[in-house]
Design a protein around this motif. Structure first.
Motif, PDB file in Angstrom:
ATOM      1  N   ASP A   1       0.831  -1.207   0.000  1.00  0.00           N
ATOM      2  CA  ASP A   1       0.000   0.000   0.000  1.00  0.00           C
ATOM      3  C   ASP A   1       0.869   1.262   0.000  1.00  0.00           C
ATOM      4  OD1 ASP A   1      -1.845   1.981   0.274  1.00  0.00           O
ATOM      5  OD2 ASP A   1      -2.621   1.314   2.228  1.00  0.00           O
ATOM      6  N   PRO A   2       0.949   2.003  -1.120  1.00  0.00           N
ATOM      7  CA  PRO A   2       1.791   3.204  -1.189  1.00  0.00           C
ATOM      8  C   PRO A   2       1.337   4.323  -0.258  1.00  0.00           C
ATOM      9  CG  PRO A   2       0.420   3.034  -3.142  1.00  0.00           C
ATOM     10  CD  PRO A   2       0.242   1.753  -2.393  1.00  0.00           C
TER      11      PRO A   2
ATOM     12  N   VAL B   1      -0.089   2.841  -9.235  1.00  0.00           N
ATOM     13  CA  VAL B   1       0.866   2.249  -8.294  1.00  0.00           C
ATOM     14  C   VAL B   1       0.158   1.278  -7.362  1.00  0.00           C
ATOM     15  CG1 VAL B   1       2.412   2.726  -6.373  1.00  0.00           C
ATOM     16  CG2 VAL B   1       2.467   4.186  -8.389  1.00  0.00           C
ATOM     17  N   VAL B   2      -1.011   1.676  -6.865  1.00  0.00           N
ATOM     18  CA  VAL B   2      -1.776   0.802  -5.972  1.00  0.00           C
ATOM     19  C   VAL B   2      -2.084  -0.509  -6.676  1.00  0.00           C
ATOM     20  CG1 VAL B   2      -3.968   0.500  -4.770  1.00  0.00           C
ATOM     21  CG2 VAL B   2      -2.771   2.692  -4.653  1.00  0.00           C
TER      22      VAL B   2
ATOM     23  N   PHE C   1       9.819  -3.294  -5.663  1.00  0.00           N
ATOM     24  CA  PHE C   1       9.348  -1.913  -5.768  1.00  0.00           C
ATOM     25  C   PHE C   1       8.541  -1.722  -7.045  1.00  0.00           C
ATOM     26  CE2 PHE C   1      13.616  -1.994  -7.717  1.00  0.00           C
ATOM     27  CZ  PHE C   1      13.321  -1.528  -8.995  1.00  0.00           C
ATOM     28  N   VAL C   2       7.753  -0.662  -7.053  1.00  0.00           N
ATOM     29  CA  VAL C   2       7.084  -0.184  -8.268  1.00  0.00           C
ATOM     30  C   VAL C   2       7.752   1.126  -8.644  1.00  0.00           C
ATOM     31  CG1 VAL C   2       4.926   0.651  -9.283  1.00  0.00           C
ATOM     32  CG2 VAL C   2       4.900  -1.301  -7.708  1.00  0.00           C
TER      33      VAL C   2
ATOM     34  N   PHE D   1       8.507   3.079  -5.213  1.00  0.00           N
ATOM     35  CA  PHE D   1       7.657   2.712  -4.084  1.00  0.00           C
ATOM     36  C   PHE D   1       8.114   1.336  -3.616  1.00  0.00           C
ATOM     37  CE2 PHE D   1       5.016   5.908  -6.149  1.00  0.00           C
ATOM     38  CZ  PHE D   1       4.532   6.628  -5.063  1.00  0.00           C
ATOM     39  N   LEU D   2       8.787   1.291  -2.463  1.00  0.00           N
ATOM     40  CA  LEU D   2       9.446   0.076  -1.978  1.00  0.00           C
ATOM     41  C   LEU D   2       8.590  -0.642  -0.943  1.00  0.00           C
ATOM     42  CD1 LEU D   2      11.952  -1.778  -1.735  1.00  0.00           C
ATOM     43  CD2 LEU D   2      12.848  -0.148  -0.047  1.00  0.00           C
ATOM     44  N   SER D   3       8.324  -1.927  -1.181  1.00  0.00           N
ATOM     45  CA  SER D   3       7.505  -2.728  -0.272  1.00  0.00           C
ATOM     46  C   SER D   3       8.365  -3.311   0.847  1.00  0.00           C
ATOM     47  CB  SER D   3       6.829  -3.866  -1.056  1.00  0.00           C
ATOM     48  OG  SER D   3       6.014  -4.633  -0.206  1.00  0.00           O
TER      49      SER D   3
END
Length: 557
Positions: free
Chosen positions: A24-25, A46-47, A59-60, A75-77
């Motif tokens: 979840d960004p 991104v979501v 990441f995205v 965007f790193l998980s």
């Protein structure tokens, strides 16, 4: 690398990093802030992508942003802190940092800004852990990267977060990092802090393993006392010595005049993978001794194998320093022989001397002390690396090896996502070493050695084989003699291995090399697809080829 005070959304960099909890960004403060300043439609994308494609550590990447000071967002998980200093959460964090830095290099980004990843209320990492992990991973990336193009890594700390600022600055000082300033962007790191990859080279009996133990200050390399014995396998160890981090890679006698080159090939392959993407230093080890025709042959062999570029990264180290006449220094000994003197000059006039047996006590002559010689040697290494701005020796073959290692690391992570990075790299190196051994089975060892040390024509020859693996079927004679070794490598399950097994099992006479070799390779590849073990692959291939022959005989009748 630099630490700055500010906000992540105001950074004028090629990219910024935003952490998110799982997929979840919008789950972190940084993520919410970033999503407010970029296009809302991008946030929705991104979501969607993060839920469909990411696992922890992935990441995205959103690129080509307009209207914001940064050009892209990672965007790193991540996963929340599990109260383990080196537990799953930390390993995911390490993995994510490495993936982002590698991607920056691949995308051509020259700058990236990161917050204190994981230190917020959503992920709850202690800031001391974040500071340590971030700086360790940046340092590791700098040591192992395959190019020397500059990448500015900026750690952005909020002005009001006094604790984070204090911790990061103290950790940075402790790890001997230099702050990147406008006048110091080129160096970025204090080069004394990077791990130096040092490959020891010399003939059997020159004292390489003993020298390695003397340098590291402990007996970690096996020393053989028989004159006919020596290191027969590549072995590496990493230690901190006089505030420097060193990885020493001991090798078999690559320059022995009495050993067959074919016996050395597996260790050449292992050395290639151990030191990839390239060594900072080649340590050419010779004995202080009468310079006979035998010693001259060794020096001639070294000069034949090395390119001029490789010698720019070489240091000559002599062992058995006690053989020096009283009052003589190693430079005087070198100048007594023209050929030896020329070799040392080709290595930038860098030479040192140790005596692994007699110079370990308190000598009246300071020069005849391993402690004195060690510090002088380390200062030579420091100077070399500083002059070269931290770069290391590499060529197309070594870079290709590193690319293969990274590809294999990626595959291992996909099935073992929480495996420690060190273990992942170890497994990847082992796999790539075996694969290259198969591909180069029929290539002369001298060519492989020459390619390792950068002889241009030989580099091209080796790359032709490793980039076109099916060419190994042209080298049937050597391959058939190594069938057990080829079969062992087939356990990896690669097409290259299957082809190699097919050739080894399918060609029984040299007269069949041209047609039978090719056909055997094709049959072997198909027959080995369902095999679960190397031996089963061999058996299936032999059975398939026998069946092919029987069919051919029936058609003839």
């Amino acid at each position: 690398m630099e630490i700055v005070s500010g906000t992540i959304e105001s950074q004028q960099t090629d990219a910024v990093v935003s952490p998110m909890v799982f997929h979840d960004p919008l789950s972190t403060r940084v993520g919410t802030t970033i999503c407010k300043v970029i296009d809302p439609q991008l946030t929705e994308r991104v979501v969607q992508e993060s839920r469909e494609e990411t696992i922890p550590g992935d990441f995205v990447l959103v690129k080509d942003l307009i209207g914001v000071p940064f050009g892209a967002v990672f965007f790193l998980s991540l996963v929340p802190w599990d109260e383990e200093e080196n537990g799953t959460a930390v390993q995911v964090l390490r993995l994510g940092i490495n993936k982002i830095l590698t991607s920056c290099e691949r995308e051509g980004f020259e700058s990236v800004a990161l917050p204190a990843l994981g230190a917020g209320i959503a992920l709850r990492f202690p800031v001391t852990v974040v500071a340590r992990v971030l700086q360790e991973e940046v340092c590791k990336f700098e040591q192992e990267r395959s190019t020397s193009a500059p990448v500015q890594v900026r750690i952005v700390l909020h002005p009001k977060d006094e604790d984070a600022n204090e911790v990061f600055n103290s950790v940075q000082e402790a790890m001997k990092y230099n702050r990147c300033t406008e006048n110091n962007l080129e160096s970025g790191l204090n080069w004394s802090s990077i791990t130096k990859r040092i490959v020891l080279l010399g003939k059997t009996g020159s004292g390489k393993s003993n020298l390695a133990n003397t340098i590291l200050g402990e007996d970690v390399f096996t020393v053989y006392h028989s004159p006919n014995s020596g290191t027969y396998s590549c072995h590496s160890e990493t230690r901190t010595v006089n505030r420097r981090r060193l990885t020493l890679i001991d090798t078999p006698g690559f320059f022995d005049t009495e050993r067959t080159e074919e016996d050395l090939k597996p260790e050449v392959m292992r050395c290639l993978t151990e030191c990839a993407p390239g060594p900072h230093v080649f340590l050419i080890v010779l004995k202080v001794d009468k310079f006979t025709k035998h010693e001259q042959k060794v020096v001639t062999k070294i000069r034949e194998h090395f390119s001029d570029d490789a010698l720019k990264y070489a240091v000559i180290v002599f062992t058995h320093g006690g053989q020096l006449p009283e009052g003589m220094k190693i430079e005087e000994f070198v100048h007594q022989n023209k050929n030896l003197s020329n070799l040392v000059k080709m290595c930038g006039s860098r030479c040192h001397v140790f005596d692994n047996k007699h110079w370990n006590g308190e000598e009246q002559d300071v020069y005849r002390s391993n402690q004195f010689q060690l510090e002088a040697f380390l200062q030579t290494i420091d100077k070399m690396i500083e002059e070269k701005h931290g770069s290391y020796y590499t060529n197309d073959v070594l870079q290709h090896v590193e690319e293969k290692i990274q590809e294999q690391e990626k595959q291992i992570r996909e099935v073992s996502e929480y495996l420690p990075p060190q273990e992942i790299r170890k497994q990847a190196k082992s796999f790539v070493s075996d694969e290259f051994m198969i591909q180069l089975a029929g290539t002369a060892t001298g060519i492989v050695l020459g390619a390792f040390f950068g002889v241009a024509a030989l580099v091209e020859d080796v790359l032709k084989v490793v980039k076109n693996p099916t060419d190994i079927i042209k080298h049937v004679k050597t391959l058939t003699s190594k069938a057990p070794g080829v079969a062992a490598a087939a356990a990896a399950g690669t097409e290259v291995a299957a082809v190699a097994v097919g050739v080894a099992a399918g060609v029984t006479t040299l007269t069949a090399a041209t047609v039978g070799g090719i056909r055997g390779g094709i049959i072997g590849r198909e027959a080995s697809k369902e095999a679960k073990t190397p031996m089963e692959a061999m058996q299936k291939t032999v059975e398939a080829i026998k069946g092919e022959r029987n069919t051919f005989k029936m058609l003839q009748q």
